[in-house]
Scaffold this motif. Structure first.
Motif, mmCIF file in Angstrom:
data_model
loop_
_atom_site.group_PDB
_atom_site.id
_atom_site.type_symbol
_atom_site.label_atom_id
_atom_site.label_comp_id
_atom_site.label_asym_id
_atom_site.label_seq_id
_atom_site.Cartn_x
_atom_site.Cartn_y
_atom_site.Cartn_z
ATOM 1 N N VAL A 213 10.067 6.432 9.287
ATOM 2 C CA VAL A 213 10.200 5.046 9.729
ATOM 3 C C VAL A 213 8.835 4.418 9.987
ATOM 4 C CG1 VAL A 213 10.417 5.564 12.196
ATOM 5 C CG2 VAL A 213 11.517 3.521 11.261
ATOM 6 N N ILE A 214 7.875 5.201 10.471
ATOM 7 C CA ILE A 214 6.534 4.674 10.707
ATOM 8 C C ILE A 214 5.877 4.288 9.379
ATOM 9 C CG2 ILE A 214 4.210 5.292 11.468
ATOM 10 C CD1 ILE A 214 5.485 6.936 13.687
ATOM 11 N N ALA A 215 6.010 5.152 8.375
ATOM 12 C CA ALA A 215 5.442 4.826 7.063
ATOM 13 C C ALA A 215 6.080 3.573 6.485
ATOM 14 C CB ALA A 215 5.629 6.007 6.112
ATOM 15 N N THR A 216 7.387 3.438 6.666
ATOM 16 C CA THR A 216 8.073 2.248 6.162
ATOM 17 C C THR A 216 7.576 0.996 6.863
ATOM 18 O OG1 THR A 216 10.045 3.581 5.732
ATOM 19 C CG2 THR A 216 10.327 1.201 5.810
ATOM 20 N N MET A 217 7.449 1.055 8.185
ATOM 21 C CA MET A 217 6.965 -0.109 8.933
ATOM 22 C C MET A 217 5.517 -0.440 8.581
ATOM 23 S SD MET A 217 9.529 -1.199 10.635
ATOM 24 C CE MET A 217 10.565 -0.622 9.286
ATOM 25 N N VAL A 218 4.688 0.586 8.385
ATOM 26 C CA VAL A 218 3.295 0.343 7.977
ATOM 27 C C VAL A 218 3.257 -0.393 6.651
ATOM 28 C CG1 VAL A 218 1.185 1.472 7.168
ATOM 29 C CG2 VAL A 218 2.269 2.226 9.278
ATOM 30 N N LEU A 219 4.088 0.036 5.711
ATOM 31 C CA LEU A 219 4.122 -0.631 4.410
ATOM 32 C C LEU A 219 4.607 -2.068 4.545
ATOM 33 C CD1 LEU A 219 3.733 -0.326 1.360
ATOM 34 C CD2 LEU A 219 6.119 0.368 1.197
ATOM 35 N N PHE A 220 5.659 -2.290 5.336
ATOM 36 C CA PHE A 220 6.178 -3.645 5.533
ATOM 37 C C PHE A 220 5.114 -4.558 6.136
ATOM 38 C CE2 PHE A 220 10.966 -2.426 5.868
ATOM 39 C CZ PHE A 220 10.963 -2.152 4.506
ATOM 40 N N TYR A 221 4.460 -4.092 7.184
ATOM 41 C CA TYR A 221 3.439 -4.911 7.837
ATOM 42 C C TYR A 221 2.226 -5.129 6.922
ATOM 43 C CZ TYR A 221 5.434 -5.221 12.548
ATOM 44 O OH TYR A 221 6.224 -5.534 13.636
ATOM 45 N N ALA A 222 1.796 -4.069 6.256
ATOM 46 C CA ALA A 222 0.622 -4.192 5.392
ATOM 47 C C ALA A 222 0.865 -5.191 4.262
ATOM 48 C CB ALA A 222 0.243 -2.827 4.821
ATOM 49 N N VAL A 223 2.024 -5.120 3.639
ATOM 50 C CA VAL A 223 2.350 -6.067 2.566
ATOM 51 C C VAL A 223 2.418 -7.488 3.109
ATOM 52 C CG1 VAL A 223 4.153 -6.763 0.938
ATOM 53 C CG2 VAL A 223 3.532 -4.353 1.146
ATOM 54 N N SER A 224 3.019 -7.642 4.282
ATOM 55 C CA SER A 224 3.145 -8.970 4.871
ATOM 56 C C SER A 224 1.772 -9.572 5.183
ATOM 57 C CB SER A 224 3.985 -8.892 6.144
ATOM 58 O OG SER A 224 4.051 -10.144 6.792
ATOM 59 N N PHE A 225 0.901 -8.816 5.815
ATOM 60 C CA PHE A 225 -0.425 -9.339 6.166
ATOM 61 C C PHE A 225 -1.296 -9.507 4.921
ATOM 62 C CE2 PHE A 225 0.584 -7.501 10.442
ATOM 63 C CZ PHE A 225 0.512 -8.696 11.137
ATOM 64 N N TRP A 226 -1.136 -8.628 3.950
ATOM 65 C CA TRP A 226 -1.949 -8.741 2.736
ATOM 66 C C TRP A 226 -1.604 -10.009 1.963
ATOM 67 C CZ3 TRP A 226 -5.968 -5.827 0.884
ATOM 68 C CH2 TRP A 226 -6.376 -6.102 -0.426
ATOM 69 N N ASN A 227 -0.331 -10.336 1.892
ATOM 70 C CA ASN A 227 0.098 -11.511 1.128
ATOM 71 C C ASN A 227 0.039 -12.808 1.929
ATOM 72 O OD1 ASN A 227 0.693 -9.943 -1.139
ATOM 73 N ND2 ASN A 227 2.779 -9.539 -0.453
ATOM 74 N N SER A 228 -0.205 -12.706 3.236
ATOM 75 C CA SER A 228 -0.220 -13.901 4.067
ATOM 76 C C SER A 228 -1.424 -14.782 3.737
ATOM 77 C CB SER A 228 -0.251 -13.509 5.546
ATOM 78 O OG SER A 228 -0.358 -14.641 6.369
ATOM 79 N N TRP A 229 -1.193 -16.072 3.620
ATOM 80 C CA TRP A 229 -2.283 -17.005 3.353
ATOM 81 C C TRP A 229 -2.182 -18.286 4.186
ATOM 82 C CZ3 TRP A 229 -1.376 -21.975 1.633
ATOM 83 C CH2 TRP A 229 -0.089 -22.251 1.170
ATOM 84 N N PHE A 230 -0.975 -18.642 4.605
ATOM 85 C CA PHE A 230 -0.798 -19.934 5.258
ATOM 86 C C PHE A 230 -1.489 -19.984 6.619
ATOM 87 C CE2 PHE A 230 1.649 -23.099 7.717
ATOM 88 C CZ PHE A 230 1.408 -24.206 6.917
ATOM 89 N N ALA A 231 -1.424 -18.887 7.384
ATOM 90 C CA ALA A 231 -2.060 -18.879 8.698
ATOM 91 C C ALA A 231 -3.568 -19.079 8.571
ATOM 92 C CB ALA A 231 -1.754 -17.565 9.424
ATOM 93 N N ALA A 232 -4.200 -18.394 7.627
ATOM 94 C CA ALA A 232 -5.641 -18.563 7.415
ATOM 95 C C ALA A 232 -5.950 -19.953 6.880
ATOM 96 C CB ALA A 232 -6.145 -17.495 6.446
#
Length: 311
Positions: A213-232
């Motif tokens: 579950v930790i690996a899954t959450m790390v992947l979910f968060y990493a993908v979300s932050f990597w693809n995020s652009w609107f906040a910046a």
């Protein structure tokens, strides 16, 4: 009790062992159809990505004429050279790596500890805290109040404008909470008897058995932050602080608008960049996540409670 001689037993059971259990005809047909369907689904899934890769390495004339399918036509790396030759690209790429690593680490610490606390049914105010978390899934302050809040806190043009507002995903929180609720209480009780504190139980017992579950959450968060652009894009004014997604977004907007790209290059290079900049930007954005996935994928299929006490 009468026993069968060993040689006689070998003669009786050898044919059965040699022949084995044969699959029925219907099961064989099912396996063949299942394998064919899996191959078709894999091809359908990979086709768009392979088409993007082919367009990223194709020349402008073939792209505009629609001749690019799965194999690059008129191999060309002009757009890659244009994008990767810009020092600002590498600066923004480094920013993305830093933002993703820091944001994912903070998000995992907060989500894991919050979820573990909410998983304890004896926690006072548990229903209230769960309600507060779920409430934020459906209601928020809005764009303008969030901008005012970030500006007032002094987070504008800093990494915290990206990290803090998205530090906890309620969906990920509820997934981890459900996982911890099903964790064997026998292990925690045994650790408590041995003298471990609550934090010791979480760090030495729970987390080592929660790698999936930790690996899954790390992947979910990493993908979300990597693809995020609107906040910046919203909270940062300095181009040196942009993540690479904002850089590629601006590049894509310039290529699809009236503004010409590559002012120092010839018109042919500008047309080439404009023709496949979409494919190049998508490929450069998704490539690091594709490289990360194989290192995490093994935890998805491993047994979570292997070797531990079952209830």
């Amino acid at each position: 009790m009468r026993t069968v001689p060993r040689k006689a037993a070998d003669r009786i059971f050898r044919p059965a062992m040699q022949g084995g259990i044969r699959d029925s005809r219907s099961y064989t047909v099912f396996r063949a159809i299942n394998a064919a369907l899996i191959v078709v689904i894999c091809f359908i899934t990979l086709y768009p990505f392979l088409n993007v890769v082919a367009q990223a390495f194709s020349s402008e004339a073939y792209i505009r004429s629609g001749q690019v399918n799965l194999i690059p036509q008129g191999f060309n790396v002009t757009t890659f050279s244009y994008v990767m030759g810009d020092p600002l690209f590498w600066r923004n790429y480094g920013n993305t790596v830093v933002y993703t690593v820091v944001a994912t680490a903070i998000a995992m610490v907060l989500t894991t500890t919050f979820a573990y606390a909410l998983s304890k049914r004896h926690l006072k105010g548990r229903a209230f805290f769960i309600g507060v978390a779920v409430f934020t899934m459906f209601f928020n302050g809005g764009l303008i109040p969030n901008y005012i809040l970030i500006n007032t806190l002094g987070f504008k043009n800093t990494i915290w404008a990206i990290v803090i507002p998205n530090a906890i995903s309620v969906f990920n929180l509820l997934v981890m909470k459900a996982f911890f609720e099903n964790f064997p209480t026998d292990l925690e009780e045994a650790a408590a008897i041995d003298g471990l504190s609550t934090y010791g139980i979480l760090w030495k017992i729970v987390l080592p058995l929660s790698k999936a579950v930790i690996a899954t959450m790390v992947l979910f968060y990493a993908v979300s932050f990597w693809n995020s652009w609107f906040a910046a894009f919203l909270y940062m004014d300095d181009a040196q602080l942009y993540p690479v997604t904002v850089y590629l977004r601006n590049l894509l907007a310039a290529a699809t608008g009236t503004e010409a790209l590559g002012a120092g290059s010839g018109s042919g290079d500008s047309a080439q960049v404009a023709s496949n900049v979409k494919a190049v930007t998508m490929l450069l954005t998704v490539l690091p996540i594709i490289c990360l996935y194989p290192f995490i994928q093994k935890y998805f299929v491993s047994g979570v409670m292997l070797g531990s006490v079952k209830q």
